[in-house]
Design a protein around this motif. Structure first.
Motif, PDB file in Angstrom:
ATOM      1  N   UNK A  48       0.835  -1.207   0.000  1.00  0.00           N
ATOM      2  CA  UNK A  48       0.000   0.000   0.000  1.00  0.00           C
ATOM      3  C   UNK A  48       0.869   1.257   0.000  1.00  0.00           C
ATOM      4  N   UNK A  49       1.996   1.212   0.707  1.00  0.00           N
ATOM      5  CA  UNK A  49       2.908   2.360   0.695  1.00  0.00           C
ATOM      6  C   UNK A  49       3.469   2.589  -0.702  1.00  0.00           C
ATOM      7  N   UNK A  50       3.735   1.513  -1.443  1.00  0.00           N
ATOM      8  CA  UNK A  50       4.246   1.631  -2.812  1.00  0.00           C
ATOM      9  C   UNK A  50       3.165   2.083  -3.789  1.00  0.00           C
ATOM     10  N   UNK A  51       1.949   1.576  -3.588  1.00  0.00           N
ATOM     11  CA  UNK A  51       0.844   1.859  -4.505  1.00  0.00           C
ATOM     12  C   UNK A  51      -0.372   2.339  -3.716  1.00  0.00           C
ATOM     13  N   UNK A  52      -0.333   3.567  -3.195  1.00  0.00           N
ATOM     14  CA  UNK A  52      -1.389   4.038  -2.287  1.00  0.00           C
ATOM     15  C   UNK A  52      -2.768   4.145  -2.928  1.00  0.00           C
ATOM     16  N   UNK A  53      -2.843   4.220  -4.257  1.00  0.00           N
ATOM     17  CA  UNK A  53      -4.138   4.347  -4.920  1.00  0.00           C
ATOM     18  C   UNK A  53      -4.752   2.993  -5.270  1.00  0.00           C
ATOM     19  N   UNK A  54      -4.019   1.907  -5.026  1.00  0.00           N
ATOM     20  CA  UNK A  54      -4.503   0.586  -5.434  1.00  0.00           C
ATOM     21  C   UNK A  54      -5.586   0.081  -4.480  1.00  0.00           C
ATOM     22  N   UNK A  55      -6.748  -0.330  -4.991  1.00  0.00           N
ATOM     23  CA  UNK A  55      -7.767  -0.955  -4.142  1.00  0.00           C
ATOM     24  C   UNK A  55      -7.348  -2.379  -3.793  1.00  0.00           C
ATOM     25  N   UNK A  56      -7.994  -2.919  -2.778  1.00  0.00           N
ATOM     26  CA  UNK A  56      -7.692  -4.277  -2.318  1.00  0.00           C
ATOM     27  C   UNK A  56      -8.912  -5.165  -2.523  1.00  0.00           C
ATOM     28  N   UNK A  57      -8.778  -6.170  -3.369  1.00  0.00           N
ATOM     29  CA  UNK A  57      -9.830  -7.147  -3.610  1.00  0.00           C
ATOM     30  C   UNK A  57      -9.588  -8.379  -2.741  1.00  0.00           C
ATOM     31  N   UNK A  58     -10.669  -8.990  -2.294  1.00  0.00           N
ATOM     32  CA  UNK A  58     -10.533 -10.157  -1.421  1.00  0.00           C
ATOM     33  C   UNK A  58     -11.811 -10.990  -1.437  1.00  0.00           C
TER      34      UNK A  58
ATOM     35  N   UNK B  45     -14.453 -19.900  -6.946  1.00  0.00           N
ATOM     36  CA  UNK B  45     -15.448 -19.247  -7.801  1.00  0.00           C
ATOM     37  C   UNK B  45     -15.562 -17.762  -7.466  1.00  0.00           C
ATOM     38  N   UNK B  46     -15.406 -17.435  -6.194  1.00  0.00           N
ATOM     39  CA  UNK B  46     -15.480 -16.031  -5.775  1.00  0.00           C
ATOM     40  C   UNK B  46     -14.372 -15.213  -6.422  1.00  0.00           C
ATOM     41  N   UNK B  47     -13.162 -15.750  -6.449  1.00  0.00           N
ATOM     42  CA  UNK B  47     -12.057 -15.007  -7.057  1.00  0.00           C
ATOM     43  C   UNK B  47     -12.200 -14.932  -8.576  1.00  0.00           C
ATOM     44  N   UNK B  48     -12.740 -15.967  -9.180  1.00  0.00           N
ATOM     45  CA  UNK B  48     -12.926 -15.941 -10.628  1.00  0.00           C
ATOM     46  C   UNK B  48     -14.005 -14.952 -11.055  1.00  0.00           C
ATOM     47  N   UNK B  49     -14.822 -14.486 -10.123  1.00  0.00           N
ATOM     48  CA  UNK B  49     -15.917 -13.573 -10.464  1.00  0.00           C
ATOM     49  C   UNK B  49     -15.464 -12.119 -10.589  1.00  0.00           C
ATOM     50  N   UNK B  50     -14.267 -11.784 -10.127  1.00  0.00           N
ATOM     51  CA  UNK B  50     -13.797 -10.396 -10.193  1.00  0.00           C
ATOM     52  C   UNK B  50     -13.459 -10.005 -11.634  1.00  0.00           C
TER      53      UNK B  50
ATOM     54  N   UNK C 217      -1.420 -11.409  -3.551  1.00  0.00           N
ATOM     55  CA  UNK C 217      -0.626 -11.844  -2.399  1.00  0.00           C
ATOM     56  C   UNK C 217      -1.366 -13.055  -1.857  1.00  0.00           C
ATOM     57  N   UNK C 218      -0.764 -14.238  -1.958  1.00  0.00           N
ATOM     58  CA  UNK C 218      -1.602 -15.417  -1.780  1.00  0.00           C
ATOM     59  C   UNK C 218      -0.867 -16.601  -1.166  1.00  0.00           C
ATOM     60  N   UNK C 219      -1.594 -17.296  -0.277  1.00  0.00           N
ATOM     61  CA  UNK C 219      -1.196 -18.628   0.172  1.00  0.00           C
ATOM     62  C   UNK C 219      -2.342 -19.604  -0.106  1.00  0.00           C
ATOM     63  N   UNK C 220      -3.282 -19.161  -0.944  1.00  0.00           N
ATOM     64  CA  UNK C 220      -4.437 -20.002  -1.244  1.00  0.00           C
ATOM     65  C   UNK C 220      -4.993 -19.673  -2.622  1.00  0.00           C
ATOM     66  N   UNK C 221      -6.153 -18.990  -2.676  1.00  0.00           N
ATOM     67  CA  UNK C 221      -6.924 -18.901  -3.908  1.00  0.00           C
ATOM     68  C   UNK C 221      -6.791 -17.604  -4.696  1.00  0.00           C
ATOM     69  N   UNK C 222      -6.205 -16.561  -4.119  1.00  0.00           N
ATOM     70  CA  UNK C 222      -6.170 -15.266  -4.795  1.00  0.00           C
ATOM     71  C   UNK C 222      -5.420 -15.315  -6.119  1.00  0.00           C
ATOM     72  N   UNK C 223      -4.471 -16.223  -6.237  1.00  0.00           N
ATOM     73  CA  UNK C 223      -3.714 -16.341  -7.499  1.00  0.00           C
ATOM     74  C   UNK C 223      -4.595 -16.809  -8.641  1.00  0.00           C
TER      75      UNK C 223
END
Length: 252
Positions: free
Chosen positions: A29-39, A80-85, A96-102
């Motif tokens: 967030x410090x590097x990219x302060x305008x970036x939204x966070x999806x989850x 399925x939730x991540x594929x819907x974005x 940033x992922x240890x599971x499904x975000x990738x």
């Protein structure tokens, strides 16, 4: 920095706790302060740190009963939730992922970088531990998720691993190359001086009190050894560990 894409989004598995991965998110967030966070799910009560982001955007899974606090109840729906974005408005996405975000889906013109905390633990490196804790009836779910995870692992355009161990796992489980970039460290905090503790000559363990961290094994071991141990952390196993721990173990 001129060649860095202007429209960037961040994606994280779930925003409902505080730990090492969340520190990585704040550094990004410090590097990219305008970036939204999806989850997948967002719990503002347990993830107050996320209020610094211009927007935290949860998936439709947010509306499932109890999902924001007990996401593990819906493992078959999270992919399925991540594929819907929809990320077509962004030049780049960092997951940033240890599971499904990738496993997000991006357009050919959107660059997807995965900062991998580890390939999904309960499907690969720690599969035996997790599957031993549930009924055999869950085997088809594990099989489906493992197949999906293997497919989803090839969706990022590039991988960055947090350690050499994670780099080896990415190679072993996904068959993909990666570059190691270690997580950020608050050097200024470590440079401070503190008064020495009153108690001396004890073992210290710090971490979240959840099954895969093996905190229960540590308590059982020190119960047998009768050596002084201090545990610092919170998690689902906190009450159970307090009941197990003998007088030589202190939970803070």
């Amino acid at each position: 920095m001129a060649d860095i894409p202007k429209r960037i989004a961040l994606v994280y598995d779930r925003v409902n706790k505080w730990g090492g991965a969340e520190r990585v998110l704040l550094a990004l967030h410090e590097l990219f302060p305008q970036a939204p966070l999806y989850t997948a799910v967002y719990n503002p009560q347990s993830a107050g740190w996320a209020r610094v982001f211009p927007a935290v955007i949860p998936s439709w899974l947010q509306h499932a009963p109890g999902a924001s606090t007990r996401h593990e109840l819906y493992p078959w729906l999270t992919p399925l939730a991540f594929e819907s974005f929809d990320f077509k408005e962004y030049d780049a996405v960092i997951s940033i992922s240890s599971a499904d975000a990738k496993g997000i889906l991006t357009q050919p013109g959107t660059f997807h970088l995965c900062y991998c905390l580890t390939p999904t633990r309960y499907l690969w490196s720690h599969a035996h531990l997790y599957q031993s804790q549930v009924s055999d009836l869950a085997s088809p779910i594990f099989s489906y998720l493992k197949q999906w995870d293997k497919i989803a692992s090839h969706r990022p355009d590039a991988y960055v691993a947090i350690s050499k161990t994670v780099q080896e796992r990415i190679t072993n489980y996904y068959g993909l190359p990666s570059t190691v970039v270690y997580p950020p460290v608050d050097v200024q905090a470590l440079a401070k001086t503190y008064d020495p503790p009153v108690q001396r000559d004890y073992f210290l363990w710090v971490g979240r009190l959840v099954a895969y961290k093996r905190a229960q094994l540590i308590v059982e071991t020190f119960n047998d050894l009768q050596l002084p141990l201090v545990i610092i952390g919170l998690g689902d196993l906190a009450d159970k560990l307090k009941q197990m721990a003998r007088a030589n173990i202190h939970l803070l």
